[in-house]
Design a protein around this motif. Structure first.
Motif, PDB file in Angstrom:
ATOM      1  N   GLY A 125      38.449  54.896  82.543  1.00  0.00           N
ATOM      2  CA  GLY A 125      38.362  56.252  82.023  1.00  0.00           C
ATOM      3  C   GLY A 125      39.591  57.077  82.333  1.00  0.00           C
ATOM      4  N   ALA A 126      40.225  56.774  83.474  1.00  0.00           N
ATOM      5  CA  ALA A 126      41.375  57.567  83.904  1.00  0.00           C
ATOM      6  C   ALA A 126      42.603  57.351  83.046  1.00  0.00           C
ATOM      7  N   ARG A 130      41.497  60.607  76.339  1.00  0.00           N
ATOM      8  CA  ARG A 130      41.024  61.909  76.821  1.00  0.00           C
ATOM      9  C   ARG A 130      41.649  62.250  78.166  1.00  0.00           C
ATOM     10  N   ALA A 131      41.693  61.268  79.066  1.00  0.00           N
ATOM     11  CA  ALA A 131      42.252  61.508  80.393  1.00  0.00           C
ATOM     12  C   ALA A 131      43.745  61.820  80.324  1.00  0.00           C
ATOM     13  N   THR A 132      44.483  61.062  79.502  1.00  0.00           N
ATOM     14  CA  THR A 132      45.913  61.351  79.402  1.00  0.00           C
ATOM     15  C   THR A 132      46.150  62.700  78.736  1.00  0.00           C
ATOM     16  N   GLU A 155      56.229  63.712  74.795  1.00  0.00           N
ATOM     17  CA  GLU A 155      56.351  62.659  75.793  1.00  0.00           C
ATOM     18  C   GLU A 155      55.480  62.922  77.030  1.00  0.00           C
ATOM     19  N   LEU A 156      54.904  64.118  77.129  1.00  0.00           N
ATOM     20  CA  LEU A 156      54.094  64.448  78.303  1.00  0.00           C
ATOM     21  C   LEU A 156      52.874  63.536  78.467  1.00  0.00           C
ATOM     22  N   PRO A 157      52.177  63.133  77.383  1.00  0.00           N
ATOM     23  CA  PRO A 157      51.065  62.194  77.588  1.00  0.00           C
ATOM     24  C   PRO A 157      51.514  60.870  78.202  1.00  0.00           C
ATOM     25  N   ASP A 158      52.691  60.382  77.822  1.00  0.00           N
ATOM     26  CA  ASP A 158      53.196  59.136  78.414  1.00  0.00           C
ATOM     27  C   ASP A 158      53.480  59.316  79.900  1.00  0.00           C
ATOM     28  N   LEU A 159      54.099  60.436  80.251  1.00  0.00           N
ATOM     29  CA  LEU A 159      54.367  60.715  81.659  1.00  0.00           C
ATOM     30  C   LEU A 159      53.056  60.854  82.425  1.00  0.00           C
ATOM     31  N   ALA A 160      52.085  61.544  81.817  1.00  0.00           N
ATOM     32  CA  ALA A 160      50.773  61.703  82.457  1.00  0.00           C
ATOM     33  C   ALA A 160      50.126  60.343  82.713  1.00  0.00           C
ATOM     34  N   GLU A 161      50.244  59.435  81.754  1.00  0.00           N
ATOM     35  CA  GLU A 161      49.659  58.100  81.933  1.00  0.00           C
ATOM     36  C   GLU A 161      50.304  57.367  83.110  1.00  0.00           C
TER      37      GLU A 161
END
Length: 198
Positions: A125-126, A130-132, A155-161
């Motif tokens: 889930g992490a 949704r989590a990213t 690019e923020l979702p990739d960094l968040a992942e």
């Protein structure tokens, strides 16, 4: 003893039913502690059958994940206050990991799946879309001028992942002996820092 489903107050629709079940599960976590929550306790809290709960949440990990997600906004607000002084990508990544690791095990909702042993479900889930998305929102809320450091908004979702994958790796496989917060900061800055400095 309750004799009518939903304690005599039927939900108007599926959204309300799911919301009530999540709220009841949250109360059960508060009352029983995360290790003792089960579908039967949630059903009893609402005056419904276990089968009714399963109709909306096919498993306990799915229900607990919904409880965790309901608490995500409060967690993000606390993290935002913690990183309010941050102005660089390196420090944003470092401090978000340190904050999460120092609070998630005692966090009653986000940490509850780890505490009940459902690590695999929580980890999956992490790193979900949704989590990213939550992670990207958190990064966007930080006082960092991301474009000035060559990091585009998309690019923020990739960094968040990447940040979440590192965080949950530390959670599932902690160092032995454990790192102090300052040791963890040094480790992250040394190896993640160069990538964020470009």
């Amino acid at each position: 003893m309750r004799t009518r489903g939903w304690d005599g107050d039927l939900p108007r629709d599926e959204t309300e039913a799911r919301g009530r079940i999540v709220a009841a599960a949250t109360r059960c976590v508060d009352q029983l502690g995360p290790t003792k929550v089960n579908i039967a306790a949630v059903a009893a809290e609402l005056g419904i059958t276990r089968q009714t709960v399963y109709r909306y949440f096919p498993s306990l990990p799915e229900l607990l994940l919904a409880v965790a997600e309901a608490g995500a906004e409060q967690f993000l607000d606390r993290m935002q206050a913690f990183v309010a002084h941050i102005s660089t990508p390196v420090e944003a990544a470092t401090e978000s990991i340190v904050f999460t690791l120092s609070t998630i095990r005692s966090e009653p909702y986000l940490g509850l799946l780890l505490q009940t042993g459902e690590n695999v479900a929580f980890s999956r889930g992490a790193t979900s879309a949704r989590a990213t998305s939550y992670g990207a929102q958190m990064l966007a809320r930080m006082p960092v001028d991301w474009p000035a450091f060559g990091i585009r908004d998309d690019e923020l979702p990739d960094l968040a992942e990447i940040i979440m994958r590192l965080t949950f790796s530390f959670l599932q496989y902690p160092a032995d002996p454990p790192h102090s917060d300052d040791e963890l900061r040094t480790l992250i800055r040394r190896w993640l820092g160069p990538a964020l400095r470009g």
